[in-house]
Every structure is written in structure tokens, then in C-alpha cells.
Design an enzyme around this catalytic site. Sequence first.
Site, PDB file in Angstrom:
ATOM      1  N   ASP A 552      23.988  15.118   8.989  1.00 19.11           N
ATOM      2  CA  ASP A 552      22.574  15.389   8.930  1.00 19.11           C
ATOM      3  C   ASP A 552      21.757  16.469   8.051  1.00 19.11           C
ATOM      4  O   ASP A 552      21.410  15.769   6.912  1.00 19.11           O
ATOM      5  CB  ASP A 552      22.056  15.582  10.399  1.00 19.11           C
ATOM      6  CG  ASP A 552      22.624  14.440  11.432  1.00 19.11           C
ATOM      7  OD1 ASP A 552      23.316  14.092  11.203  1.00 19.11           O
ATOM      8  OD2 ASP A 552      21.769  14.573  12.305  1.00 19.11           O
ATOM      9  N   GLU A 781      28.151  19.625  22.465  1.00 17.70           N
ATOM     10  CA  GLU A 781      28.260  19.087  21.132  1.00 17.70           C
ATOM     11  C   GLU A 781      28.568  19.891  20.034  1.00 17.70           C
ATOM     12  O   GLU A 781      29.441  19.551  19.071  1.00 17.70           O
ATOM     13  CB  GLU A 781      26.673  18.542  20.787  1.00 17.70           C
ATOM     14  CG  GLU A 781      26.328  17.882  19.831  1.00 17.70           C
ATOM     15  CD  GLU A 781      24.971  17.657  19.413  1.00 17.70           C
ATOM     16  OE1 GLU A 781      24.025  18.222  20.245  1.00 17.70           O
ATOM     17  OE2 GLU A 781      24.477  16.703  18.661  1.00 17.70           O
TER      18      GLU A 781
END
Length: 811
Positions: A552, A781
Amino acid sequence: MAKLKGNERSQKLKPRMSDQIDSNKSSVFKMSALNIILTIICIGVAVIFSYRGYLETRVNTPYDVDKLVNTAKLNNSERYWGSYRSGVYFGMKTRDPYSLVTGLMWYFPHFLRQGGEGLRHWCEQSDKLDRYAWLEHDGETFGVQEIVDAGAILNTSFVKKPGGRHGGDWTARIGVRSEKGERDGEEISLLFYSAIEEKTNGKIRAVLGEKNRLTGMEGNTEGLGFFTINLIPTLGDIEEHSFLATVAPGLHLLKETVLQNLRIASYKGSTKKHIVLGGEQLSSTHDGTKLEPNFIVTQVTAKIPFEFEISFESGSFIDRREKLTGERYEKALREKRQLFNEKFENIFKLSSKGYRPDEVDFAKMAFSNMIGSIGYFYGSAQVQSSYTKEPVPYWKAALYTAVPSRSFFPRGFLWDEGFHGLLISAWNLDIEVDIISHWFDLMNVEGWIPREMILGQEALAKVPEEFVTQVNTNANPPTFFLTLKYILDHNRDELLRKHHHFLEKLYPRLQAWFKWFNTTQIGDMPGTYRWRGRDSTTNRELNPKTLTSGLDDYPRASHPNLDERHVDLRCWIALAAGVMSQIAEVLKKPGSKYSDTYDYLTDNDLLNQLHWSPRTQTFSDYGLHTDRVILKRPTPSPRSQQSADMVRVVLEDPILRYVDSTFGYVSLFPFILQIIQPDSPQLEKILDDIVNPDLIWTKYGLRSLARSSPLYGKHNTEHDPPYWRGNIWININYLTARALHHYSKIEGPHRAKAKNIYDRLRQNLIKNVIWQYKKTGFSWENYGDTLGNGKGCHPFTGWTSLTVLLMGEIY
Ligand SMILES: *[C@@H]1O[C@H](CO)[C@@H](O)[C@H](O)[C@H]1NC(C)=O
Ligand SMILES: *[C@@H]1O[C@H](CO)[C@@H](O)[C@H](O)[C@H]1NC(C)=O
Ligand SMILES: *[C@@H]1O[C@H](CO)[C@@H](O)[C@H](O)[C@H]1NC(C)=O
């Protein structure tokens, strides 16, 4: 310098048409010549339109070879029924496009709020549960889950039993007790439902016993034939029992439908009030016939501790000797659990490696919750190409896949799945083959597979609008090559014995996939590659995101253009070429073009020429870049009320250069995908950089971006906090540990150093992930690089569960 790559095709058509017009000039028959000209123009226009139409439909035309998934055999499989509703706390469904679904909701009557706060159904972080996860699950036949909600432990387990022609029977048991006895005697309401969609070919109805009480449900669907569901309390006393049979507007609105039908009631002779369901709530059509229900819910309110069973029986199972209930259920579950535990130890060998029971329990949870949240989705994704004006629907398709997170990402992600595949292949190759088959059937005629698959109402309801459309020029790391390599290295015999046919059928799709990457993602200069999908026009982002790379907001060249080259992508293609040549060899197909490409892309001299920055002695991207960018709030105009969003300000003109003041995961790729030579000076430098705490080394694993990098810890816009700009991610750490292990095993001058770092990195990772689990109840995460604290979403048992492979040292 801009090049018009996208327009090449349509430009080619135009000259051809005018050539033809020229060659058809005739001075004799003016009229007919004109006719011919007109005809040709018409044909030309028609050709252009149909060619455009052809281009337009390519994005959602399936790749035209044999499908890998044989849908005819679906209901015959061990995997027909399963806990395939990844996004709910508990729910069973089948692998049918429009399955019967069953599920659980609950609330504590004292804590139910107007608007529904307190009613649990979908896994939501905002429910703030203490923890929940499958503790044991084999992906096929049984599972045991614990959900802890403010000290009350809900235990949901299920066992399947084959028989008949429609996937057999199953029984689930839902128990509630309190963790330390402190909630004993308190009321809880448990709701169990079955539902079908509008497109489900079938019916369900409530079965009512004496006093109009619901005792079960029954129905008949195309996939399941006739079936019954019985609800059997097995422990505790029921205080109130009510039901609802109604028409819900869709599977994404079941909770809302329940909330609309709850009311307060008191029973004759008692002053006590209860929250009850509204019974039959079916409107009639104009001719007076009642609509058929598609949603049947039963609610029991009881004091903790309490337990009940749900037994699903298939009508086609006629020679059933005994029911899978009561003690027989307990016995069956005990046997399944024992087999699971033996298999777990056989594969991962954690006890024999000396791990403590609590550490082994963590590993079982991490593994089970990953395999237990495998879902089955059906629907059509939304895709777009440069030839479609708007997003268009992909063809309707099924996806059987693991998911990164039951709460936050309960759907399939292409690059995550290649990591999940490592753990799943280690456990059960059949499951992984099935998953790969589904993903590769999603390939379109161009050889493209969409990056994020959002199929069906439930899945769509969880995705922000901006992420729904998938664009066919955008890639994602081809991590399935990691899985395939793992399978070839570890389960080659089983693959060839049981799944040879699969591999044969997969091969043309792999070729198309490889070709798609090797043509659409190439860079301007030979031997270079470039991720597409970066926004070169934005002035909002500090550094335009590269979502396609999977990383990202990891900083790349500040000004995306055609000169850019990305070192991680080049390494992914090298890996892919290597695996392609391995598979070609196994299948005895000509594979020299893959081995040539592999040799070319792993040639260290060429790699160094393109990506080794002489200044910093690190691997890096190259492009139009400056480090001197900042986010700044524009001075508000005197008349505007609110202050505008911050924008990027470029303080120095970008130049073509290595993006080498940035150091982090991307710099490691030639190392983590094991491309650099064991005796190269590059290897030594990388090893030294890895252990440098001023760069990426921490006590908790490697941070994604060096502390010294200009964008370390920086927001990308004022609303986008840093994501891959410092946090510790387990997937890349796993690959790094794997590479360290590799370089510590093969001959070379840096073996000992690699081994030493390997041991320390592995320990740090395992220790922190387990410690955070104990502290918070969840696997995360990613992890913070200063304290090691869990960050991002939870529970995240996608690639974070690779910790199990680190513990077992399985690479
Ligand atoms: C699967 O479903 C089909 C269609 O309902 C049915 O004919 C068949 O008997 C079922 N079972 C198996 C094992 O194929
Ligand atoms: C959950 O319930 C099952 C079935 O009653 C039981 O065998 C199991 O021990 C329970 N597990 C936990 C962790 O409480
Ligand atoms: C990949 O692309 C390069 C550059 O076009 C080409 O030279 C090479 O042969 C391709 N590899 C394969 C296996 O097609």
C-alpha cells in the site's frame, strides 16, 4: 515524456481504413465507386465498433479453457457443508451458489440497547469481545470455537457425519458458561436461525410443537434435498422461548430483521418481562395466500450456564443407525479432537520441539482460526478496463478461499491467499488444491485475476465503496507461486499421485497468468518491471500509494512515471519464472523460455546494474523522485468557513534516481526471494542492514520501513495513518526468516551470520506474537515497532498465522 500505450490498438485501425479507401478510387463508375466507398466506410466503422465492443467485453470474459472446479461434484464432497460464513461468529452453510445458511446471534437482555447495540451476529471489532477464535478446526469435518463476551464463554462446536446424497448430517453444540463463575445465573438470549436467499431454489418452514413452540425447522432445497433441523436443550432451564418466521429482505439484513421483530412481553401470572420474537410475521399477497418465510429464528432465554444442540439431518440419509446427539455427539467430537491433535503434532512437531502447552495452544488457535474461517462466496465482482466507461460486472462465480480477518476482511484477497496456502498445504493438500482451483477459475481471457474478490451481499456490505471496483491493469504479487513452490518442495509425490490432472489443467492458466504479468507489468527498459495503478496526478498523497504491490503506502518514487522500476515486482516475476520452469519439468512440457527468463532475472550483475544503488549500497526502486515533499494545509481563503484538506507540497524538483534514502521491506526482496548469490558482497551488506536497529531491526521482528527513511511513520494524507511505514508485518518477516534459513544452509561465506540472525529473528517474532495474544486475546494484522503491540485489525489470523510455520521451522 508520455507514451500513449493504451491507445496503440485503436490507432492501428485507423490507417488501415484510409488505405483501403485510397486503393478503391475509380474514375469510371463514379456512383458505384462512391457506393463502394460508403460500404467500406460502413464496414470500417462496424469493424471499429465491434472491435471496441470486443475490447470492452474482454475484461469480463472468462479464460476459455477447462474449468478447474467441477461443480457437478460439489455436493458429494467432504467439503460440502462447513463453517463457510467467515464473517459471522458462528454459521454453517454449503458450497452452493445460493445455500441454505444457518447462524447464531446472542445478547444479554440487560445490555441490549435501542438500535441493536449488544446484539451479536457479524464479527465486529466494535462488539469489543474479549476474544473469539476457532481453537481446533480441521477444515473439513469438525471445529471447536470459544467466544468470550464480557466474561461469558460461548463454546460453539460442530461435527459432520457423512451419509446420504447431500453432504450428510451435522450437529452443532452451543454452550454458555461464565469464565470465573461471576456471570452464573445471569440471563442470556441465544438466537439460532436458518435463512435462504431469493435465488435459493427451495423452501424452509418452522416446525411448531405444543403451545405453539418452535421445536425445529425443516425444508427442501435443490442442493440439500429434504432436511430437518432440531433444536435440543441439553443443559439448564429455559426461561423464555419464542420464534420468528418472516421474510427478510436479504442475507445482509438478518440482524435488522430480528431487531424489528423483538418486543417486550410478560406471561400470564408473572410480572417478569421478557424480550421476545414476534412469531409468524408473514404478509399475504392480494389473493390472500401467505408469503413463504425465508428466515426462521428461534430464541431461547436462559440463565448461564446453558447449552443446546442443533442437529441437522439430511433426508437422503436413510440408513442412519443413530443420531449424532447427546453422548454420541460428545464421543464423536472427542475422537475428532484427538485425531486433530495427533495430526497437528505430526505436522508441526511443536511439543517435540519443546514448546510449552500454552504456546502449542496458541499455535492451534492461529492455525484453526485460519482454516476455520475459510469461506464460500458466490456472486459477481465489479471490474473495469480502459475500454469500459463504467465498472461492469464480472461473471457470476464461486470462490472458496481463506480470509485475512473475520471481522475486517471477511473475503478473498489474491496476495494474502498465497501466504495462507503455505499453512493450508502443510495441513491438507486437497483443501489447497480446491482453493487454487477456485481462484484460477476467476481468470479472464486476458490472463488477469482480480485482486480482491467481493462476492455476494454479505461480503459487499463490509467493503468501502472505493475498494469495490477491480481494474484489469492492476496486478498484485503472484504469491500463489510461493504456494506452488512450497507444494513442489514438500508434497510433490502427493501432488503428482492425487492431483496430476489438476496440475495439467492448471498449467495453461498459469502460463496465461505469467504472460499477463510479463507483458502488462513490464517497465520501459528491458529487464525492468513497474507496478501499475499509482496515481500520478494526486496532490493529496504524500507519496502516491502502490496498492497493487500489496504494500500500500510503502514509499516509492515521489512522481510516478514510465521510467519507474520496482525491485520487488522484478523479484516476484523471477520467482514466478522459476516455479513455471519447475512445473514444466514435472509435467514434461517445454519450459526453456521460463528457465531462460529465470536465469535472466536472477543474473546478479544485471540485477545490480538496475537496482543496486552505489551510493547507499542497497537494493532500491528507481524513478522520478525527491525526498523533499511535505503535507501542508493550504491557507484558507478569507471567505471559506472550514479549512481545506492538507495537500502535498514539493520543495525540490524531482530527478531520475534511485529511491535509496528509503530502506525497508522492498529493499530486501532480492534477498527474501533468494535471488542473490550466497557469496555476493550484497548478501553481507543486507545481513548487516537487517540487524541494524537504526534501520529495521527490533526486538519484535523487522519493521517495514527503516527509522532513517524520510517517510518513516508519516501519514500519507491527514486521514491515512502510516501502514507499511514502520509496522511489523508477519508475512514479510516469515519470508525473511525463510531466506535466512536458506542462506544458513547453503555453502557460502555468510552462512554463520545468516544462522545467527535467523535464530534471533525467529525467536523475537514468535515471542511477541504469542505475548500479544496472551495480553489482548487476539492475533493482529501487524505489530508496532516500538512496543510490539498489536495494531490494525483483529483477529487477524491470515498471514499472521504463519507464526505456526516459524515455530515448526517449515519453509
Ligand atoms: C447432488 O445434487 C444433485 C442435484 O440436486 C442430486 O441429483 C445429486 O443426487 C446430489 N448428490 C450427489 C452425490 O451428487
Ligand atoms: C466446548 O464444548 C464441547 C462440547 O460440549 C466440549 O467437548 C469442549 O470441551 C468444550 N470446549 C471448551 C474449550 O470449553
Ligand atoms: C518475459 O518478457 C521478456 C521481455 O519481453 C521476454 O524477453 C521473455 O521471453 C518473457 N518470458 C517468458 C517466459 O515469456
